[in-house]
Design an enzyme around this catalytic site. Structure first.
Site, PDB file in Angstrom:
ATOM      1  N   ASP A 103     -27.606   0.960   4.668  1.00  0.00           N
ATOM      2  CA  ASP A 103     -26.587   1.947   5.029  1.00  0.00           C
ATOM      3  C   ASP A 103     -27.160   2.985   5.995  1.00  0.00           C
ATOM      4  OD1 ASP A 103     -24.865   0.617   3.392  1.00  0.00           O
ATOM      5  OD2 ASP A 103     -24.873   2.095   1.779  1.00  0.00           O
ATOM      6  N   CYS A 112      31.355  12.381 -18.085  1.00  0.00           N
ATOM      7  CA  CYS A 112      32.719  12.926 -17.922  1.00  0.00           C
ATOM      8  C   CYS A 112      33.578  12.716 -19.162  1.00  0.00           C
ATOM      9  CB  CYS A 112      33.389  12.289 -16.708  1.00  0.00           C
ATOM     10  SG  CYS A 112      33.739  10.524 -16.896  1.00  0.00           S
ATOM     11  N   LYS A 141      -2.585 -13.423  -7.009  1.00  0.00           N
ATOM     12  CA  LYS A 141      -1.604 -12.416  -6.589  1.00  0.00           C
ATOM     13  C   LYS A 141      -2.208 -11.032  -6.826  1.00  0.00           C
ATOM     14  CE  LYS A 141       3.247 -11.128  -7.157  1.00  0.00           C
ATOM     15  NZ  LYS A 141       3.007  -9.700  -7.373  1.00  0.00           N
ATOM     16  N   GLU A 159      -3.176 -19.254  -4.872  1.00  0.00           N
ATOM     17  CA  GLU A 159      -3.836 -18.005  -4.492  1.00  0.00           C
ATOM     18  C   GLU A 159      -3.602 -16.960  -5.579  1.00  0.00           C
ATOM     19  OE1 GLU A 159      -2.394 -16.842  -0.599  1.00  0.00           O
ATOM     20  OE2 GLU A 159      -2.023 -18.945  -0.111  1.00  0.00           O
ATOM     21  N   CYS A 214      33.830  11.115 -11.981  1.00  0.00           N
ATOM     22  CA  CYS A 214      32.609  11.068 -12.803  1.00  0.00           C
ATOM     23  C   CYS A 214      31.413  11.411 -11.903  1.00  0.00           C
ATOM     24  CB  CYS A 214      32.437   9.686 -13.415  1.00  0.00           C
ATOM     25  SG  CYS A 214      31.003   9.545 -14.505  1.00  0.00           S
ATOM     26  N   LYS A 272       2.010 -22.053  -3.274  1.00  0.00           N
ATOM     27  CA  LYS A 272       2.748 -22.341  -2.044  1.00  0.00           C
ATOM     28  C   LYS A 272       2.648 -23.826  -1.704  1.00  0.00           C
ATOM     29  CE  LYS A 272       1.430 -17.809  -0.178  1.00  0.00           C
ATOM     30  NZ  LYS A 272       0.604 -17.109   0.831  1.00  0.00           N
ATOM     31  N   GLU A 305     -29.597   2.628   8.196  1.00  0.00           N
ATOM     32  CA  GLU A 305     -29.742   2.065   9.548  1.00  0.00           C
ATOM     33  C   GLU A 305     -28.380   1.930  10.235  1.00  0.00           C
ATOM     34  OE1 GLU A 305     -33.395  -0.981   9.665  1.00  0.00           O
ATOM     35  OE2 GLU A 305     -32.017  -1.327   7.984  1.00  0.00           O
ATOM     36  N   PHE A 306     -27.362   1.526   9.454  1.00  0.00           N
ATOM     37  CA  PHE A 306     -26.016   1.386  10.016  1.00  0.00           C
ATOM     38  C   PHE A 306     -25.516   2.744  10.523  1.00  0.00           C
ATOM     39  CE2 PHE A 306     -21.414   1.370   9.909  1.00  0.00           C
ATOM     40  CZ  PHE A 306     -21.075   0.122  10.428  1.00  0.00           C
ATOM     41  N   ASP A 307     -25.649   3.768   9.671  1.00  0.00           N
ATOM     42  CA  ASP A 307     -25.176   5.103  10.054  1.00  0.00           C
ATOM     43  C   ASP A 307     -25.905   5.620  11.287  1.00  0.00           C
ATOM     44  OD1 ASP A 307     -23.417   5.064   7.955  1.00  0.00           O
ATOM     45  OD2 ASP A 307     -24.686   6.229   6.605  1.00  0.00           O
ATOM     46  N   LYS A 339       3.636 -15.057 -13.014  1.00  0.00           N
ATOM     47  CA  LYS A 339       3.146 -13.773 -13.504  1.00  0.00           C
ATOM     48  C   LYS A 339       2.446 -13.966 -14.841  1.00  0.00           C
ATOM     49  CE  LYS A 339       4.002 -10.475 -11.484  1.00  0.00           C
ATOM     50  NZ  LYS A 339       5.155  -9.599 -11.222  1.00  0.00           N
ATOM     51  N   TYR A 383      -3.515 -13.133   3.465  1.00  0.00           N
ATOM     52  CA  TYR A 383      -3.155 -14.432   2.905  1.00  0.00           C
ATOM     53  C   TYR A 383      -2.105 -15.219   3.681  1.00  0.00           C
ATOM     54  CZ  TYR A 383       0.396 -11.284   0.933  1.00  0.00           C
ATOM     55  OH  TYR A 383       1.362 -10.334   0.781  1.00  0.00           O
ATOM     56  N   ASP A 402      -2.559  -6.992  -6.701  1.00  0.00           N
ATOM     57  CA  ASP A 402      -1.611  -5.920  -6.932  1.00  0.00           C
ATOM     58  C   ASP A 402      -1.941  -4.735  -6.029  1.00  0.00           C
ATOM     59  OD1 ASP A 402       0.647  -5.078  -8.143  1.00  0.00           O
ATOM     60  OD2 ASP A 402      -0.270  -4.433 -10.017  1.00  0.00           O
ATOM     61  N   SER A 404      10.237 -11.283  -0.202  1.00  0.00           N
ATOM     62  CA  SER A 404       9.612 -11.143  -1.509  1.00  0.00           C
ATOM     63  C   SER A 404       9.467 -12.544  -2.106  1.00  0.00           C
ATOM     64  CB  SER A 404      10.464 -10.253  -2.418  1.00  0.00           C
ATOM     65  OG  SER A 404      11.781 -10.763  -2.501  1.00  0.00           O
ATOM     66  N   CYS A 427      32.419   3.134 -17.130  1.00  0.00           N
ATOM     67  CA  CYS A 427      33.264   4.322 -17.092  1.00  0.00           C
ATOM     68  C   CYS A 427      34.272   4.115 -15.971  1.00  0.00           C
ATOM     69  CB  CYS A 427      32.429   5.573 -16.839  1.00  0.00           C
ATOM     70  SG  CYS A 427      33.436   7.032 -16.473  1.00  0.00           S
ATOM     71  N   CYS A 448      31.976   8.099 -21.891  1.00  0.00           N
ATOM     72  CA  CYS A 448      31.000   8.371 -20.830  1.00  0.00           C
ATOM     73  C   CYS A 448      30.215   9.637 -21.159  1.00  0.00           C
ATOM     74  CB  CYS A 448      31.727   8.544 -19.494  1.00  0.00           C
ATOM     75  SG  CYS A 448      30.638   9.041 -18.139  1.00  0.00           S
TER      76      CYS A 448
END
Length: 685
Positions: A31, A406, A112, A110, A427, A285, A33-35, A309, A222, A114, A80, A421, A403
């Site tokens: 890290d 109302c 899923k 694959e 209402c 898929k 050396e990268f910086d 799921k 994906y 979140d 979706s 209702c 209701c």
């Protein structure tokens, strides 16, 4: 070496180190050396601004401030996924797709993840734009924030990269980074973040990209989208994505049968607990892109993919009270008010009880210890009651009769699961809900007005329905809380601009029960304008001489007319007829006409539409010169109906190259007329 060469050399080297660290998880440099090299690059770039490059590793630190996130229409819609919760669901799905496509089917499995869905746009190998999923048709541009995510390549590798394409994926927050962020917040005395998913999603909408850069977000890709892509299968697309420099999770697997899919699911249902990210299921898929193309889409999801799921987490808690909510259409939803409990990283205090039948079926009572889970790990619901802990003085739940808002007596139609209702015009939740639906993004998309403003306008007596919006003035709305001159002008301008919103979205915005986006589009396409849709058939003449004559009412004739429209069922038709026969609704529509809203398809929308194929059903199978989607559009534009499978109701099979033998055999057996692509084009010339 010239400054330009030094800069380019450092950029190339840092990109490679960045790829090794964040994508391959195999750092080849410390890290420190990268910086050090990054600081050297920044110094050179500052001294030579003429060599600025938006894909330079130095832009990862952020600093760009975005006040407003612009809405961008997706070039390729972000659908979706349909969900399944059992192996039987997946078997049913396989049965459905095998009826449509011929030959062997391979599947790509694959995980899923979140997180927050994202679409990344690339041109000539360079990252140019990032857009959130939004409603699937349009999302918010979050380019400056996504540019700070280290695993998002700003410059791709290789010489076979498409000139222009999109890649979809999830922005996620790994568990390790999430816990570290919460440790820092705890030390500062701040509220803790509830879960990685919401934190990742919220990060994308921070105004200062420098703050986003401090968060350890990751991007898992994906799916490729675009034309002329060098891939034939989903699994190949993942391999290409990795080769170009994207982080496409290597847990994906290509399988040859649904049984192997089940093995993948069973393995990861246990192994997922060792993953560095949240995951809530498996996405399956169809691997072949040609087969995907043939399977197509429903209104909301691809037919060639399914999300399985994992079982939702369940916890027990006490039911303290049952209350009732009124929806915009008057539907009543009972709500369980619970003793607060933690589920999947969020605190749950309320859960839906759905309807009276559900309460009766589970015998749910106040005071019960109940089991709660997040349905699809999103919406909490009660799934069972612990009868062993039921109090002795427990009494059965008596469903509300009036209701809660109302106090009008509730009604329940035969065959309907919900109570309603009927006081639509007075209402308060219904009045506000209908207006809020009308102004929503998928309907009229009115800028400058939100649900809180609607509440204020209704409570102040300024509006009583959505037609009243078009009578408002800047002077009228200025006295509202937190309303300045500029925001008042923005609101009135937003209302005026909505007069140009297309007919089908206005039709959806009217809030007719059961008329969603897809149904509104079907009706707009079928009837072309509101007058044709509202027109009722003439009432039959009553013949006093023949007491037993079969007289069909105008309402029944209209229902019959509506159900002849593809995908319009009897419940939708009856709801439409009720709407049409209501003088209050007709008066509202007349006011919208007077205000100048779009109550007919535009000339542009009508262009190219004919009735040449009305009443004809088409199946499209094989490979064509045109895209299959363009062929389907031509069918619909000319009044025809597309079907995915051959049946006795099929009029024409448009036959392309590489059409499956079983489809051909079935078409021949049923004596379906088969035509070529050119013959079809000749039909619609």
């Amino acid at each position: 070496m010239s400054p330009k060469e030094q800069i380019q050399s450092l950029r190339d080297e840092l990109r490679e180190h960045n790829f090794n660290y964040y994508v391959n998880d195999n750092p080849t440099i410390s890290d420190f050396e990268f910086d050090k090299k990054l600081e050297q690059l920044k110094t050179l770039e500052a001294a030579h601004p003429e060599f600025y490059d938006a894909t330079s590793p130095s832009v990862r630190v952020g600093g760009e401030v975005t006040k407003n996130f612009h809405t961008v229409k997706h070039i390729n819609r972000m659908y979706s996924l349909d969900n399944s919760y059992s192996i039987d669901d997946l078997r049913d799905w396989e049965t459905r797709i095998k009826k449509i496509v011929d030959g062997d089917i391979q599947y790509t499995c694959e995980l899923k993840y979140d997180g927050a869905s994202i679409s990344l746009h690339y041109e000539n190998g360079k990252f140019i734009q990032a857009v959130t999923r939004g409603d699937g048709n349009q999302g918010d541009e979050v380019t400056a924030n996504v540019r700070t995510i280290k695993s998002v390549p700003l410059q791709l590798k290789g010489d076979d990269i498409p000139k222009k394409f999109e890649i979809r994926g999830e922005i996620v927050l790994p568990w390790e980074g999430f816990h570290k962020m919460n440790e820092e917040r705890e030390a500062q005395g701040l509220d803790l973040y509830r879960n990685p998913r919401n934190t990742a999603s919220g990060s994308l909408k921070l105004q200062d990209s420098a703050e986003v850069a401090k968060r350890p977000l990751d991007c898992l890709l994906y799916s490729l989208a675009g034309s002329n892509l060098p891939v034939k299968t989903q699994f190949d697309s993942l391999e290409y994505a990795r080769k170009w420099g994207f982080k496409a999770p290597k847990e994906s697997k290509l399988v040859d049968s649904i049984e192997e899919v089940f093995e993948f699911i069973n393995h990861w249902d246990v192994a997922r607990k060792e993953l560095p990210y949240e995951t809530d299921g498996v996405v399956i898929k169809v691997n072949s892109l040609d087969q995907q193309d043939e399977l197509g889409f429903t209104a909301k999801a691809p037919k060639w993919a399914m999300a399985y799921k994992f079982a939702a987490e369940q916890v027990s808690t006490k039911l303290e009270e049952i209350t009732y909510q009124v929806g915009r259409t008057g539907s009543i939803t009972p709500v369980a008010n619970l003793e607060a409990v933690e589920i999947s990283g969020t605190t749950v205090r309320r859960a839906s009880l759905h309807n009276a039948d559900q309460i009766e079926k589970l015998d749910i009572r106040v005071g019960d210890e109940v089991y709660v889970e997040k349905g699809g790990e999103i919406i909490p619901k009660i799934v069972a009651v612990d009868l062993s802990k039921r109090p002795e003085n427990s009494v059965p739940t008596v469903y509300a009769t009036h209701c809660p808002e109302c106090h009008t007596e509730l009604v329940r139609s035969e065959g309907d699961a919900k109570h309603y209702c009927p006081n639509e015009m007075a209402c308060p939740p219904q009045v506000k809900g209908r207006i809020q639906h009308f102004i929503s993004r998928k309907a009229m998309d009115i800028d400058g007005i939100g649900s809180e403003t609607v509440d204020q306008l209704v409570e102040a007596g300024m509006i009583h329905n959505y037609a009243d919006l078009y009578d408002l003035t800047v002077e009228q709305v200025l006295p509202l809380d937190r309303m300045a001159q500029k925001s008042a002008e923005n609101m009135i301008n937003g209302i005026a601009a909505s007069k140009q919103v297309p007919f089908e979205r206005l039709l959806f915005g009217l809030g007719i029960r059961y008329v969603g986006e897809t149904v509104a589009k079907k009706l707009a396409k079928q009837y072309k304008n509101i007058d044709a849709l509202l027109k009722m058939p003439a009432e039959p003449e009553k013949n006093g001489l023949d007491l037993f004559a079969d007289v069909t009412s105008a309402a029944d004739k209209k229902i019959e007319e509506l159900t002849a429209v593809p995908e319009i069922g009897e419940s939708i038709a009856r709801s439409l007829v009720e709407f049409i026969q209501d003088d209050y609704h007709i008066a509202l529509i007349d006011r919208l006409k007077t205000a100048g809203l779009q109550l007919a398809l535009s000339e542009e929308q009508l262009e190219g539409q004919t009735e040449k194929l009305t009443g004809k059903s088409f199946v499209i199978s094989g490979v064509f010169e045109m895209s299959r989607n363009d062929l389907k559009k031509l069918v619909e534009d000319n009044g025809g109906k597309n079907s995915s499978s051959i049946s006795s109701k099929t009029d024409y099979l448009i036959r392309g190259d590489k059409m499956g033998p079983s489809k051909l055999e079935k078409a021949e057996k049923l004596e379906i007329t088969m035509i070529s692509e050119q013959e079809f084009l000749d039909m619609v010339k």
